[in-house]
Design a protein around this motif. Structure first.
Motif, PDB file in Angstrom:
ATOM      1  N   LEU A   1      24.791  60.136  14.706  1.00  0.00           N
ATOM      2  CA  LEU A   1      25.603  59.147  13.995  1.00  0.00           C
ATOM      3  C   LEU A   1      26.041  59.688  12.643  1.00  0.00           C
ATOM      4  CD1 LEU A   1      23.779  55.827  14.810  1.00  0.00           C
ATOM      5  CD2 LEU A   1      25.789  56.822  15.857  1.00  0.00           C
TER       6      LEU A   1
ATOM      7  N   SER B   1      39.826  46.928  11.490  1.00  0.00           N
ATOM      8  CA  SER B   1      38.506  46.347  11.734  1.00  0.00           C
ATOM      9  C   SER B   1      37.556  47.375  12.342  1.00  0.00           C
ATOM     10  CB  SER B   1      38.620  45.117  12.629  1.00  0.00           C
ATOM     11  OG  SER B   1      39.012  45.490  13.921  1.00  0.00           O
ATOM     12  N   MET B   2      38.092  48.377  13.044  1.00  0.00           N
ATOM     13  CA  MET B   2      37.214  49.414  13.597  1.00  0.00           C
ATOM     14  C   MET B   2      36.737  50.387  12.526  1.00  0.00           C
ATOM     15  SD  MET B   2      36.825  48.640  16.639  1.00  0.00           S
ATOM     16  CE  MET B   2      36.004  50.045  17.331  1.00  0.00           C
TER      17      MET B   2
ATOM     18  N   VAL C   1      35.536  49.872   9.785  1.00  0.00           N
ATOM     19  CA  VAL C   1      34.291  49.445   9.132  1.00  0.00           C
ATOM     20  C   VAL C   1      33.118  50.258   9.664  1.00  0.00           C
ATOM     21  CG1 VAL C   1      32.809  47.479   8.658  1.00  0.00           C
ATOM     22  CG2 VAL C   1      35.225  47.129   9.000  1.00  0.00           C
ATOM     23  N   TYR C   2      33.169  50.584  10.960  1.00  0.00           N
ATOM     24  CA  TYR C   2      32.038  51.264  11.581  1.00  0.00           C
ATOM     25  C   TYR C   2      31.736  52.602  10.928  1.00  0.00           C
ATOM     26  CZ  TYR C   2      32.056  47.795  15.192  1.00  0.00           C
ATOM     27  OH  TYR C   2      31.983  46.615  15.841  1.00  0.00           O
TER      28      TYR C   2
ATOM     29  N   VAL D   1      29.712  51.772   7.821  1.00  0.00           N
ATOM     30  CA  VAL D   1      28.404  51.177   8.123  1.00  0.00           C
ATOM     31  C   VAL D   1      27.470  52.221   8.715  1.00  0.00           C
ATOM     32  CG1 VAL D   1      27.221  49.459   9.494  1.00  0.00           C
ATOM     33  CG2 VAL D   1      29.404  48.926   8.501  1.00  0.00           C
ATOM     34  N   LEU D   2      27.989  53.006   9.670  1.00  0.00           N
ATOM     35  CA  LEU D   2      27.135  53.998  10.326  1.00  0.00           C
ATOM     36  C   LEU D   2      26.754  55.108   9.359  1.00  0.00           C
ATOM     37  CD1 LEU D   2      28.741  54.224  13.834  1.00  0.00           C
ATOM     38  CD2 LEU D   2      26.623  53.137  13.167  1.00  0.00           C
TER      39      LEU D   2
ATOM     40  N   TRP E   1      23.898  53.718   7.376  1.00  0.00           N
ATOM     41  CA  TRP E   1      22.638  53.557   8.113  1.00  0.00           C
ATOM     42  C   TRP E   1      22.034  54.904   8.504  1.00  0.00           C
ATOM     43  CZ3 TRP E   1      20.785  54.674  13.036  1.00  0.00           C
ATOM     44  CH2 TRP E   1      19.550  54.086  13.342  1.00  0.00           C
TER      45      TRP E   1
ATOM     46  N   LEU F   1      25.995  48.321   3.774  1.00  0.00           N
ATOM     47  CA  LEU F   1      25.895  46.878   4.023  1.00  0.00           C
ATOM     48  C   LEU F   1      26.885  46.111   3.160  1.00  0.00           C
ATOM     49  CD1 LEU F   1      22.079  46.227   4.358  1.00  0.00           C
ATOM     50  CD2 LEU F   1      23.824  46.026   6.093  1.00  0.00           C
TER      51      LEU F   1
ATOM     52  N   SER G   1      30.382  46.540   4.570  1.00  0.00           N
ATOM     53  CA  SER G   1      30.716  45.787   5.779  1.00  0.00           C
ATOM     54  C   SER G   1      30.881  44.312   5.444  1.00  0.00           C
ATOM     55  CB  SER G   1      29.668  45.997   6.857  1.00  0.00           C
ATOM     56  OG  SER G   1      28.392  45.785   6.348  1.00  0.00           O
TER      57      SER G   1
END
Lengths: 172, 341
Positions: B76, B130-131, B133-134, B137-138, B141, B153, B156
Motif C-alpha cells: 500500500l 472521490s477516488m 481520497v484513497y 488515506v492509504l 495508514w 484521517l 479524508s
C-alpha cells in the motif's frame, strides 16, 4: 465480449478475495476493485450514468467511510483464531445465525440461477443511457420504492445514533 | 492508422506532457509570487530569473534515496502515490479545452480538443475526485506513523465533507446548462446578453461559483484549508514518510489537481474557450488565460490567508457551505422551471 469476461472475472475474484482476506484494509480495497469492475460492466451495458454513479456512491463515498472506520479501530487482523477450529453451526449465537443466512443465500442463488435468464431487463436501451429517462421512471414508476428506501436509510441512521449514544445514567 | 486516430493519440500525449509541464510552471510561479508577496526575490540562480529551478528540483528528487519505514505496509505504501498521481491525470481526460478544430485544414474532419468526450463528463470528474481520497488515506495508514495517520484521517474527513458542497455546486450548473456533458455546457455559454455581458454561467450562478471555488480549494488541500499537511502540528501530514519520486508524485498530483479544478471552473462558469476578439479556432488562448487567472488566484490566496482551525473548517463546511449550496440548488431549479430556460 472479451471485456465482459475480463470485468466479470475481476469482479468475482475480487469479491471472493474480500472474504478470504485476514486484513480488513485489504478487504475494503478489494471491494472497491470489485465495484470498479461492476462499473465497467455497466459501461458495457451502455449505461455510463449508472456506472459513474456506482463509482461515486459506492467506491467513492461508502467505502471511504468503511476505510475510515477500519483505520480508526486500527484492527489489522480479525480475532478469529479461537473460533476458527469450531464448526460454524456450533459457534455461539450470532455466528450460527450468519451460517444459517449464508446457507439460505446459497439456496436462493441456486434457485435463481436454475430459473434461467428468459426475462430481460424492463428498460429499453435508450432508457438506461438517458439520465432524463432514468430520473423520470425513478420519480414516477418507482417513486414508492425510492421513498421507502430513503425511510429505510433514515431508520438505520436513527438506529446507529441510538446505539452509539452514551447512556447518561451510566456516568453517575 | 487513420489521420484522425493519429491526431487523437497525439492529442492525448500532448495533454499528458502539458499537465506535467503545468505542474513545473506552477511550482516556479508559486515560489516567485510567494517571494514577491513577502518582499523577497525567490529563486533566481538556476537559469535566467531562476526559470530552470523546477528542473533542478526534479533532478534533485530523482537522485534522492527512496526510503521506506520498516513497519510500513510495503504494497500500500507503494500503491498510494500511484493512485494519487493517476487520479490527477485521469480527471483531466474529460475536460475540453478548445473548440473542435481541423488543425488549419490538416485533417478532413474536425477533432475535439479533449481526450475523451464522455456524455456524463461532469460526473466522471466528480467520481475521480472521490477516488483520489484513497491515495491520501492509504498513504497515511500504510506509513505506520502517527503524523501520517492523523494527516490521512483529517484529509479524508475534509474531502468527504467538502465533496457534498462541491457536488451541489456542480449540480446547480448542470441544471442551468441542462446537460451533463462539459462540451454542451461550454457551448451553452457562447454569445452575449444585451450585446455586452458575456453569456457565462458565473453571472447566473455567482453563489455556485463561490461555493465551487471554496470547496475546490478544500478538495485540493490547499491553504487556507491545507490541514492534511499542517506543518506545525503534523510535520508534513500524510506524506511525512515519503521521499524521492514517491513524494514527487504526491507533489505532482497536488499541482495537477489545482490545474484540473481551475480548468473545470473555467468550463462550467467562465465560458470555457469563448471570449471576445479571437476567432473560435484560437479559443484555447482564452481558455489558457482564464485557467491562468484562476491558478494565480489560488497562489495569491495561499500566501495571503492563514490556515483555519480544524473544527472551524468542519463547522464551516457542514453548517454554512452545505446549506447555502442546497438552497442555491433549490432556487436555481425553481428559477429554471419558472422562467423555462
Amino acid at each position: 465480449m472479451t471485456l465482459f469476461y475480463l470485468f466479470g472475472a475481476v469482479a468475482v475474484i475480487a469479491s471472493l478475495l474480500v472474504i478470504a482476506q485476514r486484513n480488513p484494509i485489504y478487504s475494503v480495497l478489494l471491494l472497491i476493485a470489485s465495484f470498479g469492475a461492476l462499473s465497467g460492466l455497466y459501461v458495457l451495458l451502455d449505461a455510463p450514468f449508472v456506472a459513474v454513479t456506482q463509482i461515486i456512491v459506492y467506491a467513492g463515498a461508502i467505502m471511504v467511510l468503511f476505510l475510515f472506520v477500519v483505520m480508526l479501530l486500527n484492527a489489522p487482523h480479525e480475532e478469529t483464531e479461537h473460533d476458527e477450529k469450531v464448526h460454524p453451526l456450533r459457534r455461539p449465537g450470532p455466528m450460527r445465525l450468519g451460517a444459517v443466512l449464508a446457507a439460505a443465500l446459497v439456496v436462493e442463488l441456486i434457485w435463481a440461477l436454475s430459473r434461467g435468464t428468459s426475462e430481460t431487463g424492463a428498460f429499453g436501451e435508450a432508457a438506461v443511457s438517458s439520465v432524463r429517462a432514468l430520473g423520470r421512471s425513478l420519480f414516477t414508476e418507482y417513486a414508492f420504492a425510492f421513498e421507502v428506501t430513503s425511510v429505510l436509510i433514515l431508520v438505520a441512521m436513527v438506529g446507529a445514533v441510538v446505539l452509539a449514544k452514551r447512556d447518561p445514567r451510566a456516568h453517575s | 492508422m487513420t489521420p484522425l486516430l493519429v491526431a487523437q493519440i497525439g492529442l492525448t500525449l500532448f495533454v499528458f506532457f502539458m499537465l506535467l509541464n503545468s505542474a513545473a510552471v506552477m511550482v516556479y510561479v508559486e515560489r516567485k509570487v510567494a517571494a514577491f508577496l513577502q518582499q523577497r526575490l525567490g529563486p533566481y540562480l538556476v537559469g535566467p530569473k531562476g526559470v530552470l529551478q523546477p528542473l533542478a528540483d526534479v533532478i534533485k528528487l530523482m537522485f534522492k534515496e527512496e526510503l521506506r519505514p520498516k513497519a510500513a505496509d510495503w504494497f500500500l505504501f507503494a500503491l498510494a502515490p500511484i493512485i494519487s498521481a493517476s487520479c490527477a491525470f485521469a480527471a483531466f481526460a474529460v475536460v475540453p479545452f478548445g473548440a473542435a478544430t481541423t488543425f488549419f485544414g490538416l485533417l478532413s474532419e474536425p477533432v475535439k480538443l479533449q481526450v475523451a468526450d464522455v456524455n456524463v463528463a461532469v460526473l466522471v470528474i466528480f467520481a475521480i475526485a472521490s477516488m483520489s481520497v484513497y491515495g491520501i488515506v492509504l498513504a497515511g495508514w500504510s506509513s505506520n506513523s502517527k503524523y501520517s495517520l492523523l494527516g490521512g484521517l483529517r484529509s479524508s474527513a475534509q474531502m468527504i465533507s467538502y465533496e457534498l458542497s462541491y457536488g451541489m455546486a456542480l449540480a446547480s450548473v448542470l441544471v442551468v446548462g441542462n446537460s451533463l456533458s462539459l462540451t454542451d455546457i461550454v457551448n451553452g455559454q457562447s454569445g452575449y446578453w444585451f450585446h455586452v455581458l458575456p453569456r457565462w454561467f458565473i453571472f447566473l450562478q455567482p453563489v455556485g461559483f463561490l461555493i465551487y471555488l471554496t470547496a475546490g480549494v478544500a478538495e485540493t488541500n490547499r491553504a487556507p484549508f491545507d490541514f492534511p499537511e499542517a506543518e506545525q502540528e503534523l510535520v508534513a501530514g500524510y506524506h511525512t514518510e515519503y521521499s524521492s519520486m514517491s513524494f514527487a508524485m504526491f507533489f505532482l498530483a497536488e499541482y495537477i489537481n489545482m490545474v484540473t479544478v481551475s480548468a473545470v471552473a473555467t468550463d462550467l462558469f467562465l465560458g470555457g474557450w469563448h471570449g471576445p476578439f479571437l476567432p473560435e479556432s484560437l479559443g484555447w488562448i482564452w481558455f489558457l488565460v482564464k485557467v491562468g487567472a484562476l491558478l494565480f488566484f489560488y497562489v495569491w490566496m495561499r500566501w495571503t490567508l492563514p490556515r483555519y482551525r480544524y473544527d472551524q473548517l468542519m463547522s464551516f463546511g457542514w453548517k454554512i457551505l452545505l446549506p447555502v449550496a442546497v438552497v442555491n440548488l433549490l432556487v436555481t431549479a425553481a428559477g429554471v422551471l419558472y422562467f423555462g430556460m
